[in-house]
Design an enzyme around this catalytic site. Structure first.
Site, PDB file in Angstrom:
ATOM      1  CB  SER A 206      -0.936  -0.015   1.214  1.00 49.27           C
ATOM      2  OG  SER A 206      -1.907   0.993   1.088  1.00 49.27           O
ATOM      3  CG  ASN A 207      -0.396   4.692  -1.378  1.00 50.21           C
ATOM      4  OD1 ASN A 207      -1.055   5.486  -0.731  1.00 50.21           O
ATOM      5  ND2 ASN A 207      -0.871   4.065  -2.444  1.00 50.21           N
ATOM      6  NE  ARG A 208       5.562   6.778   4.486  1.00 54.23           N
ATOM      7  CZ  ARG A 208       5.782   6.116   5.611  1.00 54.23           C
ATOM      8  NH1 ARG A 208       4.854   6.078   6.548  1.00 54.23           N
ATOM      9  NH2 ARG A 208       6.936   5.496   5.804  1.00 54.23           N
ATOM     10  CB  SER A 209      -2.871   8.050   0.082  1.00 53.38           C
ATOM     11  OG  SER A 209      -4.074   8.772   0.032  1.00 53.38           O
ATOM     12  CB  ALA A 272      -2.300   7.388  -3.444  1.00 58.17           C
TER      13      ALA A 272
END
Ligand code: CTP
Length: 401
Positions: A206-209, A272
């Site tokens: 995943s990502n930090r959005s 994102a």
């Protein structure tokens, strides 16, 4: 003065959900009056609906006392919106053909107010050419629709299109029609947050959005009167008031939910989206001791922005993407407009602490315009963008600004 809605409850199993709709409308300060068809009274009682609205419901076109007291013409006019939920095949057929042999159909014929219909029927009845003809006719007559949704039918267990929209969804569509804002009656969709792409049942990429910017945009669009669907990856945020949130995890789910929100006037892709996902999801948790360090093969995810931007009848009038850039912001954004086929790009300068932070510095870029908005809170970026969207949608050709 508070807004008024006249709710016509048709005869279908979904009528019980209309009781919740009454509650939800009243929660937002809308004054509700109720008309029930004869068939509706087989499913819910006038007493139950009357208790929720705080006055007797109207049931009879030829009721001596009440016809003199209020009358179907006044019922049809002394409201800001008429909601038909459930809109049965029969009620739709009557309304499409101008029949007026009971109170509900007479009111629908006599009104000069907007009408919102929430169809509910068996999938075969919905798919029947007669119903589809009536649906097309009613749309041409400027009747608005919410749903039907896909799902399991309460009475037969059959799956398909025909399930009444959820009370909250109907309420949001009603609020959009009742609003006086510049996006009144417009349909908007916003994607927000990260996507998560499963590796096995417990691990993911995943990502930090944080979803903050997308949620703020959904709220700002709703504030201006749009009917907003927020397709959100996992975030810690709660759904903004007046916005219908659809929670998803993966990019593929996000694409599906975004397409399900069509037709749209505007789509704003803020999510994102993970560019890649593992090529296969392991059925069981991958164990450490099995075969050393596992390699994860990746495949590309579908591009939601590019997919929705494709020319065609279903394309939203205005498609807006976001871009995270650290340098040559304008040039990169223009290249992205060309590559993805969207109308505008909101380019984030992510050289600082934008991801997860409360402020944003953006450039709004279209084919022939570039404007920098100095660092400001994400809510203000959202409000400014919503105003730009309203101006564009209310101009002649939205995308070509
Ligand atoms: N987007 C999308 N679906 C994807 C990937 C991106 O809808 N699978 C959308 C995002 O929501 C955003 C825009 O496309 O609106 C961002 O485009 P992207 O190509 O991912 O650009 P950047 O994240 O800026 O990164 P890069 O240019 O380095 O690829």
């Amino acid at each position: 003065m508070s807004k008024r809605a006249l709710l016509i409850i048709g005869g279908g199993i979904a009528a019980y959900k209309s009781l919740e709709l009454i509650r939800r409308l009243k929660e937002t300060g809308v004054a509700v009056r109720v008309v029930m068809t004869e068939a509706a009274q087989k499913f819910v009682t006038p007493l139950a609906a009357g208790a929720l609205v705080g006055e007797p419901v109207f049931t009879d076109l030829f009721d001596q006392a009440r016809e003199f007291d209020v009358g179907h013409i006044r019922l049809a006019r002394e409201t800001d919106l008429i909601i038909v939920a459930p809109a049965t095949a029969d009620l739709m057929a009557k309304a499409a053909n101008g029949l007026a042999n009971d109170l509900a159909s007479a009111v629908l014929l006599a009104t000069d107010k907007p009408v919102l219909m929430a169809p509910a029927m068996n999938p075969f009845m919905w798919a029947n050419p007669a119903t589809q003809r009536n649906f097309a006719r009613l749309q041409a007559d400027n009747r608005k629709f919410v749903g039907p949704n896909e799902g399991e039918m309460a009475e037969s267990g059959e799956r398909g299109l025909g399930r009444m929209a959820e009370p909250q969804q109907i309420r949001d569509a009603a609020l959009a029609l009742l609003s006086d804002g510049p996006l009144k009656g417009k349909r908007a969709m916003v994607t927000a947050g990260p996507t998560i792409e499963a590796i096995d049942p417990v691990r993911f990429l995943s990502n930090r959005s944080s979803g903050k910017q997308g949620y703020a945009i959904a709220a700002a669009l709703a504030e201006l009167g749009a009917e907003v669907t927020l397709v959100s990856g996992p975030t810690a945020l709660s759904a903004p008031r007046g916005v219908t949130r659809v929670c998803v995890e993966s990019a593929r789910e996000m694409l599906e939910a975004s397409q399900a929100a069509l037709p749209l006037d505007v789509a704003v892709m803020v999510a994102a989206v993970a560019d890649w996902r593992p090529s296969a999801i392991a059925d069981e948790k991958i164990k450490k001791d099995k075969a050393g360090i596992p390699g994860i093969a990746l495949v590309e995810n579908p591009d939601i922005l590019a997919t929705l931007s494709k020319p065609g009848k279903k394309r939203p009038k205005l498609v807006i993407g976001f871009a995270a850039e650290t340098n040559d912001v304008e040039a990169h954004a223009r290249a992205k407009i060309a590559k993805k086929g969207c109308d505008w790009i909101v380019a984030n300068d992510v050289s600082g602490d934008v991801m997860g932070g409360d402020d944003n510095t953006v450039m709004l870029i279209s084919k022939d315009r570039a404007e920098t908005w100095a660092r400001m809170p994400k809510e203000i970026v959202a409000q400014k963008l919503a105003v730009e969207i309203a101006a564009a949608l209310n101009a002649k050709s939205p995308g070509r600004k």
